[in-house]
Structures are given as structure tokens and as C-alpha cells.
Design a protein around this motif. Structure first.
Motif, PDB file in Angstrom:
ATOM      1  N   UNK A 147       0.831  -1.209   0.000  1.00 34.21           N
ATOM      2  CA  UNK A 147       0.000   0.000   0.000  1.00 34.21           C
ATOM      3  C   UNK A 147       0.864   1.258   0.000  1.00 34.21           C
ATOM      4  N   UNK A 148       2.010   1.212   0.652  1.00 36.95           N
ATOM      5  CA  UNK A 148       2.904   2.375   0.699  1.00 36.95           C
ATOM      6  C   UNK A 148       3.529   2.670  -0.657  1.00 36.95           C
ATOM      7  N   UNK A 149       3.524   1.699  -1.565  1.00 41.23           N
ATOM      8  CA  UNK A 149       4.164   1.861  -2.874  1.00 41.23           C
ATOM      9  C   UNK A 149       3.205   2.242  -3.993  1.00 41.23           C
ATOM     10  N   UNK A 150       1.899   2.270  -3.709  1.00 42.44           N
ATOM     11  CA  UNK A 150       0.917   2.496  -4.773  1.00 42.44           C
ATOM     12  C   UNK A 150       0.126   3.780  -4.545  1.00 42.44           C
ATOM     13  N   UNK A 151      -0.540   4.221  -5.582  1.00 42.04           N
ATOM     14  CA  UNK A 151      -1.329   5.450  -5.497  1.00 42.04           C
ATOM     15  C   UNK A 151      -2.609   5.237  -4.703  1.00 42.04           C
ATOM     16  N   UNK A 152      -3.165   6.324  -4.249  1.00 41.31           N
ATOM     17  CA  UNK A 152      -4.456   6.298  -3.555  1.00 41.31           C
ATOM     18  C   UNK A 152      -5.549   6.297  -4.623  1.00 41.31           C
ATOM     19  N   UNK A 153      -6.499   5.385  -4.553  1.00 42.20           N
ATOM     20  CA  UNK A 153      -7.529   5.328  -5.595  1.00 42.20           C
ATOM     21  C   UNK A 153      -8.348   6.615  -5.710  1.00 42.20           C
ATOM     22  N   UNK A 154      -8.423   7.382  -4.649  1.00 41.79           N
ATOM     23  CA  UNK A 154      -9.159   8.645  -4.721  1.00 41.79           C
ATOM     24  C   UNK A 154      -8.444   9.654  -5.617  1.00 41.79           C
ATOM     25  N   UNK A 155      -7.143   9.435  -5.877  1.00 45.52           N
ATOM     26  CA  UNK A 155      -6.396  10.302  -6.796  1.00 45.52           C
ATOM     27  C   UNK A 155      -6.926  10.174  -8.228  1.00 45.52           C
ATOM     28  N   UNK A 156      -7.616   9.067  -8.505  1.00 43.50           N
ATOM     29  CA  UNK A 156      -8.218   8.877  -9.830  1.00 43.50           C
ATOM     30  C   UNK A 156      -9.610   9.493  -9.908  1.00 43.50           C
ATOM     31  N   UNK A 157     -10.051  10.072  -8.798  1.00 42.72           N
ATOM     32  CA  UNK A 157     -11.380  10.675  -8.779  1.00 42.72           C
ATOM     33  C   UNK A 157     -12.477   9.671  -8.508  1.00 42.72           C
ATOM     34  N   UNK A 158     -12.113   8.527  -7.956  1.00 43.71           N
ATOM     35  CA  UNK A 158     -13.106   7.505  -7.651  1.00 43.71           C
ATOM     36  C   UNK A 158     -13.724   7.836  -6.305  1.00 43.71           C
ATOM     37  N   UNK A 159     -15.020   8.050  -6.301  1.00 41.06           N
ATOM     38  CA  UNK A 159     -15.730   8.284  -5.054  1.00 41.06           C
ATOM     39  C   UNK A 159     -16.209   6.968  -4.487  1.00 41.06           C
ATOM     40  N   UNK A 160     -15.679   6.579  -3.351  1.00 35.27           N
ATOM     41  CA  UNK A 160     -16.040   5.288  -2.770  1.00 35.27           C
ATOM     42  C   UNK A 160     -17.518   5.220  -2.429  1.00 35.27           C
ATOM     43  N   UNK A 161     -18.121   6.344  -2.099  1.00 33.88           N
ATOM     44  CA  UNK A 161     -19.552   6.353  -1.791  1.00 33.88           C
ATOM     45  C   UNK A 161     -20.365   5.947  -3.016  1.00 33.88           C
ATOM     46  N   UNK A 162     -19.966   6.436  -4.176  1.00 37.04           N
ATOM     47  CA  UNK A 162     -20.714   6.095  -5.390  1.00 37.04           C
ATOM     48  C   UNK A 162     -20.572   4.613  -5.727  1.00 37.04           C
ATOM     49  N   UNK A 163     -19.427   4.007  -5.378  1.00 42.01           N
ATOM     50  CA  UNK A 163     -19.269   2.571  -5.589  1.00 42.01           C
ATOM     51  C   UNK A 163     -20.220   1.791  -4.691  1.00 42.01           C
ATOM     52  N   UNK A 164     -20.369   2.252  -3.441  1.00 40.03           N
ATOM     53  CA  UNK A 164     -21.303   1.603  -2.522  1.00 40.03           C
ATOM     54  C   UNK A 164     -22.726   1.683  -3.052  1.00 40.03           C
ATOM     55  N   UNK A 165     -23.108   2.856  -3.551  1.00 43.11           N
ATOM     56  CA  UNK A 165     -24.454   3.036  -4.090  1.00 43.11           C
ATOM     57  C   UNK A 165     -24.669   2.162  -5.318  1.00 43.11           C
ATOM     58  N   UNK A 166     -23.655   2.072  -6.166  1.00 40.50           N
ATOM     59  CA  UNK A 166     -23.737   1.244  -7.364  1.00 40.50           C
ATOM     60  C   UNK A 166     -23.895  -0.226  -6.996  1.00 40.50           C
ATOM     61  N   UNK A 167     -23.154  -0.678  -5.987  1.00 36.20           N
ATOM     62  CA  UNK A 167     -23.232  -2.074  -5.547  1.00 36.20           C
ATOM     63  C   UNK A 167     -24.621  -2.365  -4.998  1.00 36.20           C
ATOM     64  N   UNK A 168     -25.165  -1.444  -4.213  1.00 40.40           N
ATOM     65  CA  UNK A 168     -26.514  -1.635  -3.667  1.00 40.40           C
ATOM     66  C   UNK A 168     -27.552  -1.711  -4.785  1.00 40.40           C
ATOM     67  N   UNK A 169     -27.391  -0.890  -5.805  1.00 39.42           N
ATOM     68  CA  UNK A 169     -28.333  -0.891  -6.919  1.00 39.42           C
ATOM     69  C   UNK A 169     -28.275  -2.227  -7.664  1.00 39.42           C
ATOM     70  N   UNK A 170     -27.062  -2.796  -7.819  1.00 41.45           N
ATOM     71  CA  UNK A 170     -26.927  -4.066  -8.534  1.00 41.45           C
ATOM     72  C   UNK A 170     -27.501  -5.232  -7.742  1.00 41.45           C
ATOM     73  N   UNK A 171     -27.302  -5.198  -6.424  1.00 43.02           N
ATOM     74  CA  UNK A 171     -27.681  -6.326  -5.588  1.00 43.02           C
ATOM     75  C   UNK A 171     -28.970  -6.107  -4.817  1.00 43.02           C
ATOM     76  N   UNK A 172     -29.539  -4.932  -4.927  1.00 38.58           N
ATOM     77  CA  UNK A 172     -30.739  -4.609  -4.162  1.00 38.58           C
ATOM     78  C   UNK A 172     -30.374  -4.260  -2.747  1.00 38.58           C
ATOM     79  N   UNK A 173     -31.058  -3.321  -2.167  1.00 34.71           N
ATOM     80  CA  UNK A 173     -30.733  -2.923  -0.792  1.00 34.71           C
ATOM     81  C   UNK A 173     -31.282  -3.955   0.171  1.00 34.71           C
TER      82      UNK A 173
END
Length: 118
Positions: free
Chosen positions: A90-116
Motif C-alpha cells: 500500500x505504501x508503494x501504490x497510489x491512492x484510488x481517490x487520486x483517480x477521482x473515484x468516489x467510494x460512496x458512489x461505488x457503494x451506491x452502485x453495488x446496492x443498486x446491482x444487488x438490491x438494498x
């Protein structure tokens, strides 16, 4: 599938700029897929022609996002890798948020795919 212990010298997830360059948008797509499903894994490009191994760089990125993949959790349980291996990667790699990935939106997307679960 075994897991490499550290990102290789030209791992695409490295934060020092030494990583192999991927076509535009490819890295974002890979990371988005990995973070959206913790059962996903990414094969180290240096092991494609031999015994395939999970990329330590990908595990490091997922760890930084607080989403350790299933393969890494199993690796910890069976002693294939250690928490120190994951932290060092982890110390050698970039932070995924540097790519503009919002982790909250991934959670919402996962809930939409699998149903809440409500």
C-alpha cells in the motif's frame, strides 16, 4: 491463486511513476472494477506466462480504499501474505481517490446491482 509480496518494478499501480503506462482510462476502469467487487482480483502482468499470481499493487490499492479483496483476506488466514506485506504494498501504490473515484458512489452502485437489504 498465490499473491505477489510486493508490487513489481513496473507495476501499473505504483505511485513513483515507474509503472507501465496503460492506455487512457484503463487504470481507472481496472480500479473501479476491483473496488466495486471484493471477489475480483487482478493478475500480475509478470505472471501471465507462468503461474498466475494476484498483483500486490492491486491489493495495495484496494487496501488503501479499505476494501481488502477476498483473495488477500484468505492469504492472511492461510499465511500466504502478512499484514506487513499488505502495508508495504500500500505504501508503494497510489491512492484510488487520486483517480477521482468516489467510494460512496461505488457503494451506491453495488446496492443498486444487488438490491438494498432494507
Amino acid at each position: 491463486m498465490p499473491i505477489t509480496k510486493r508490487p513489481c518494478s513496473n507495476c501499473p499501480f505504483r505511485s513513483d511513476g515507474a509503472g507501465v503506462e496503460l492506455r487512457e482510462g484503463r487504470l481507472l476502469n481496472i480500479v473501479t472494477e476491483l473496488l466495486s467487487d471484493d471477489t475480483q482480483t487482478f493478475v500480475c502482468h509478470k505472471t501471465l506466462d507462468s503461474e498466475r499470481m494476484t498483483c500486490a499493487g492491486a491489493v495495495g490499492v484496494m487496501s488503501k480504499a479499505g476494501r481488502l479483496p477476498v483473495i488477500a483476506r484468505l492469504g492472511l488466514v492461510y499465511g500466504v501474505i502478512t499484514q506487513n506485506d499488505i502495508e508495504a504494498s500500500a505504501a508503494m501504490v497510489f491512492d484510488p481517490q487520486a483517480l477521482g473515484i468516489g467510494l460512496e458512489s461505488l457503494d451506491e452502485s453495488k446496492e443498486a446491482r444487488h438490491g438494498s437489504a432494507s
